[in-house]
Design a protein around this motif. Structure first.
Motif, PDB file in Angstrom:
ATOM      1  N   ASP A 192     -19.526  19.454  36.971  1.00  0.00           N
ATOM      2  CA  ASP A 192     -18.172  19.957  36.383  1.00  0.00           C
ATOM      3  C   ASP A 192     -16.965  19.017  36.774  1.00  0.00           C
ATOM      4  O   ASP A 192     -16.037  19.117  36.156  1.00  0.00           O
ATOM      5  N   ASP A 193     -17.187  18.596  38.015  1.00  0.00           N
ATOM      6  CA  ASP A 193     -16.041  17.760  38.418  1.00  0.00           C
ATOM      7  C   ASP A 193     -15.657  16.600  37.488  1.00  0.00           C
ATOM      8  O   ASP A 193     -14.720  16.142  37.536  1.00  0.00           O
ATOM      9  N   LEU A 194     -16.812  16.132  36.679  1.00  0.00           N
ATOM     10  CA  LEU A 194     -16.547  14.960  35.761  1.00  0.00           C
ATOM     11  C   LEU A 194     -15.484  15.213  34.711  1.00  0.00           C
ATOM     12  O   LEU A 194     -14.679  14.741  34.148  1.00  0.00           O
ATOM     13  N   GLU A 195     -15.138  16.558  34.742  1.00  0.00           N
ATOM     14  CA  GLU A 195     -14.281  17.158  33.684  1.00  0.00           C
ATOM     15  C   GLU A 195     -12.846  17.436  34.117  1.00  0.00           C
ATOM     16  O   GLU A 195     -11.857  17.674  33.407  1.00  0.00           O
ATOM     17  N   SER A 196     -12.639  16.979  35.523  1.00  0.00           N
ATOM     18  CA  SER A 196     -11.406  17.224  36.107  1.00  0.00           C
ATOM     19  C   SER A 196     -10.188  16.356  35.556  1.00  0.00           C
ATOM     20  O   SER A 196     -10.292  15.268  34.998  1.00  0.00           O
ATOM     21  N   ASP A 197      -9.304  16.737  35.934  1.00  0.00           N
ATOM     22  CA  ASP A 197      -8.018  16.059  35.398  1.00  0.00           C
ATOM     23  C   ASP A 197      -7.481  15.171  36.757  1.00  0.00           C
ATOM     24  O   ASP A 197      -6.652  14.332  36.617  1.00  0.00           O
ATOM     25  N   ASP A 198      -8.130  15.211  37.887  1.00  0.00           N
ATOM     26  CA  ASP A 198      -7.900  14.621  39.018  1.00  0.00           C
ATOM     27  C   ASP A 198      -8.737  13.149  39.220  1.00  0.00           C
ATOM     28  O   ASP A 198      -9.979  13.271  39.297  1.00  0.00           O
ATOM     29  N   ASP A 199      -8.207  12.125  39.169  1.00  0.00           N
ATOM     30  CA  ASP A 199      -8.970  10.869  39.044  1.00  0.00           C
ATOM     31  C   ASP A 199      -9.759  10.689  40.236  1.00  0.00           C
ATOM     32  O   ASP A 199     -10.939  10.035  40.346  1.00  0.00           O
ATOM     33  N   ASP A 200      -9.321  11.202  41.515  1.00  0.00           N
ATOM     34  CA  ASP A 200     -10.069  10.843  42.780  1.00  0.00           C
ATOM     35  C   ASP A 200     -11.337  11.939  42.599  1.00  0.00           C
ATOM     36  O   ASP A 200     -12.463  11.550  43.143  1.00  0.00           O
ATOM     37  N   ALA A 201     -11.234  13.037  42.206  1.00  0.00           N
ATOM     38  CA  ALA A 201     -12.408  13.955  41.927  1.00  0.00           C
ATOM     39  C   ALA A 201     -13.535  13.657  40.736  1.00  0.00           C
ATOM     40  O   ALA A 201     -14.710  13.470  41.194  1.00  0.00           O
ATOM     41  N   ILE A 202     -12.869  12.961  39.842  1.00  0.00           N
ATOM     42  CA  ILE A 202     -13.856  12.184  38.872  1.00  0.00           C
ATOM     43  C   ILE A 202     -14.553  11.248  39.284  1.00  0.00           C
ATOM     44  O   ILE A 202     -15.753  10.907  39.573  1.00  0.00           O
ATOM     45  N   ILE A 203     -13.830  10.212  40.303  1.00  0.00           N
ATOM     46  CA  ILE A 203     -14.624   8.883  40.929  1.00  0.00           C
ATOM     47  C   ILE A 203     -15.400   9.693  41.854  1.00  0.00           C
ATOM     48  O   ILE A 203     -16.654   8.869  42.092  1.00  0.00           O
ATOM     49  N   ARG A 204     -15.156  10.671  42.763  1.00  0.00           N
ATOM     50  CA  ARG A 204     -16.161  10.981  43.595  1.00  0.00           C
ATOM     51  C   ARG A 204     -17.381  11.501  43.107  1.00  0.00           C
ATOM     52  O   ARG A 204     -18.465  11.499  43.527  1.00  0.00           O
ATOM     53  N   ALA A 205     -17.180  12.292  41.769  1.00  0.00           N
ATOM     54  CA  ALA A 205     -18.090  12.966  41.020  1.00  0.00           C
ATOM     55  C   ALA A 205     -19.180  11.735  40.544  1.00  0.00           C
ATOM     56  O   ALA A 205     -20.497  11.931  40.696  1.00  0.00           O
ATOM     57  N   VAL A 206     -18.577  10.688  40.100  1.00  0.00           N
ATOM     58  CA  VAL A 206     -19.513   9.517  39.495  1.00  0.00           C
ATOM     59  C   VAL A 206     -20.278   9.141  40.520  1.00  0.00           C
ATOM     60  O   VAL A 206     -21.412   8.935  40.485  1.00  0.00           O
ATOM     61  N   ARG A 207     -19.621   8.710  41.822  1.00  0.00           N
ATOM     62  CA  ARG A 207     -20.478   8.314  43.076  1.00  0.00           C
ATOM     63  C   ARG A 207     -21.592   9.060  43.590  1.00  0.00           C
ATOM     64  O   ARG A 207     -22.620   8.878  43.656  1.00  0.00           O
ATOM     65  N   GLU A 208     -21.108  10.588  43.594  1.00  0.00           N
ATOM     66  CA  GLU A 208     -22.077  11.484  44.244  1.00  0.00           C
ATOM     67  C   GLU A 208     -23.237  11.660  43.121  1.00  0.00           C
ATOM     68  O   GLU A 208     -24.443  11.542  43.481  1.00  0.00           O
ATOM     69  N   LEU A 209     -23.041  11.701  41.728  1.00  0.00           N
ATOM     70  CA  LEU A 209     -24.266  11.676  40.977  1.00  0.00           C
ATOM     71  C   LEU A 209     -25.121  10.564  40.782  1.00  0.00           C
ATOM     72  O   LEU A 209     -26.298  10.658  40.601  1.00  0.00           O
ATOM     73  N   THR A 210     -24.444   9.384  41.100  1.00  0.00           N
ATOM     74  CA  THR A 210     -25.041   8.096  41.075  1.00  0.00           C
ATOM     75  C   THR A 210     -26.013   8.307  42.317  1.00  0.00           C
ATOM     76  O   THR A 210     -27.295   7.834  42.203  1.00  0.00           O
ATOM     77  N   VAL A 211     -25.541   8.635  43.404  1.00  0.00           N
ATOM     78  CA  VAL A 211     -26.335   8.718  44.762  1.00  0.00           C
ATOM     79  C   VAL A 211     -27.593   9.521  44.432  1.00  0.00           C
ATOM     80  O   VAL A 211     -28.557   9.413  45.054  1.00  0.00           O
ATOM     81  N   TRP A 212     -27.157  10.875  43.877  1.00  0.00           N
ATOM     82  CA  TRP A 212     -27.950  11.665  43.826  1.00  0.00           C
ATOM     83  C   TRP A 212     -29.370  11.293  42.620  1.00  0.00           C
ATOM     84  O   TRP A 212     -30.581  11.749  43.321  1.00  0.00           O
ATOM     85  N   PHE A 213     -28.770  10.625  41.960  1.00  0.00           N
ATOM     86  CA  PHE A 213     -29.828  10.301  41.077  1.00  0.00           C
ATOM     87  C   PHE A 213     -30.834   9.320  41.521  1.00  0.00           C
ATOM     88  O   PHE A 213     -31.914   9.288  41.422  1.00  0.00           O
ATOM     89  N   ARG A 214     -30.280   8.193  42.322  1.00  0.00           N
ATOM     90  CA  ARG A 214     -30.989   7.246  43.044  1.00  0.00           C
ATOM     91  C   ARG A 214     -32.062   7.740  43.903  1.00  0.00           C
ATOM     92  O   ARG A 214     -33.260   7.532  43.879  1.00  0.00           O
ATOM     93  N   ALA A 215     -31.241   8.832  44.940  1.00  0.00           N
ATOM     94  CA  ALA A 215     -32.347   9.759  45.971  1.00  0.00           C
ATOM     95  C   ALA A 215     -33.333  10.391  44.948  1.00  0.00           C
ATOM     96  O   ALA A 215     -34.662  10.356  45.662  1.00  0.00           O
ATOM     97  N   ARG A 216     -33.045  11.086  44.020  1.00  0.00           N
ATOM     98  CA  ARG A 216     -34.238  11.774  43.427  1.00  0.00           C
ATOM     99  C   ARG A 216     -35.344  10.727  42.786  1.00  0.00           C
ATOM    100  O   ARG A 216     -36.421  11.316  42.804  1.00  0.00           O
ATOM    101  N   THR A 217     -34.944  10.017  42.244  1.00  0.00           N
ATOM    102  CA  THR A 217     -35.779   9.182  41.200  1.00  0.00           C
ATOM    103  C   THR A 217     -36.620   8.338  42.153  1.00  0.00           C
ATOM    104  O   THR A 217     -37.842   8.068  41.936  1.00  0.00           O
ATOM    105  N   LEU A 218     -36.021   7.730  43.150  1.00  0.00           N
ATOM    106  CA  LEU A 218     -36.747   6.772  43.965  1.00  0.00           C
ATOM    107  C   LEU A 218     -37.651   7.546  44.969  1.00  0.00           C
ATOM    108  O   LEU A 218     -38.853   7.181  45.424  1.00  0.00           O
ATOM    109  N   ALA A 219     -37.219   8.944  45.403  1.00  0.00           N
ATOM    110  CA  ALA A 219     -37.893   9.693  46.315  1.00  0.00           C
ATOM    111  C   ALA A 219     -39.287  10.196  45.526  1.00  0.00           C
ATOM    112  O   ALA A 219     -40.561  10.475  46.210  1.00  0.00           O
ATOM    113  N   GLY A 220     -39.310  10.373  44.274  1.00  0.00           N
ATOM    114  CA  GLY A 220     -40.547  10.796  43.508  1.00  0.00           C
ATOM    115  C   GLY A 220     -40.133  11.171  42.199  1.00  0.00           C
ATOM    116  O   GLY A 220     -39.660  12.347  41.910  1.00  0.00           O
ATOM    117  N   ALA A 221     -40.485  10.404  41.328  1.00  0.00           N
ATOM    118  CA  ALA A 221     -40.053  10.664  39.893  1.00  0.00           C
ATOM    119  C   ALA A 221     -40.995  11.675  39.113  1.00  0.00           C
ATOM    120  O   ALA A 221     -42.142  11.707  39.547  1.00  0.00           O
TER     121      ALA A 221
END
Length: 154
Positions: free
Chosen positions: A116-145
């Motif tokens: 939901d933070d991807l829809e924020s008007d706060d640029d810092d929150a958006i960039i944090r969300a992009v980074r968090e979702l990227t890390v989440w994706f890599r951790a989930r898929t590399l750990a066991g797809a």
């Protein structure tokens, strides 16, 4: 010297709902096209919203973003982050995919939903969300797809 690499993260709204079959078709098409154009990245989909990171040679990424803007499966395409990168973060995936569950009960008080933070008007929150979702994706898929996100990912 190799061409400069570009990474673009964006959100968009699906013009029609995507079920598992339609998502599988989209992933098959994306993976073939991305392989042919030396692109890599990831895709998340939840409640009619796409979040995608695309990376590769700058010209190829820009061409794909133009095509996505014209694709009638998307509306409200919004670039969240565009940056030059020295190396790819998704070398393992021509288009990685990880399903995101939809909460079935109210979130606890103080809970922050990164998607939901991807829809924020706060640029810092958006960039944090992009980074968090990227890390989440890599951790989930590399750990066991699971099935959809890694099959045919190359």
């Amino acid at each position: 010297m190799s061409a400069p690499l570009l990474s673009v993260s964006y959100v968009s709204t699906a013009t029609a709902p995507f079920d598992d079959e339609r998502l599988a078709d989209l992933l098959t098409q994306s993976r073939g096209s991305n392989h042919a154009h030396d692109l890599t990245g990831m895709l998340l989909y939840r409640r009619g919203r796409f979040f995608q990171v695309i990376e590769g040679p700058q010209d190829a990424v820009e061409h794909l973003m133009d095509a996505i803007r014209r694709d009638d499966r998307h509306s409200d395409v919004r670039i969240l982050l565009s940056e030059r990168i020295d190396e790819r973060r998704f070398t393992e995936w021509t288009m990685g995919y990880e399903p995101i569950g939809v909460p079935t009960s109210p979130a606890p008080e103080g809970f922050r939903d990164t998607f939901d933070d991807l829809e924020s008007d706060d640029d810092d929150a958006i960039i944090r969300a992009v980074r968090e979702l990227t890390v989440w994706f890599r951790a989930r898929t590399l750990a066991g797809a699971t099935t959809l996100e890694r099959e045919g990912s190359r």
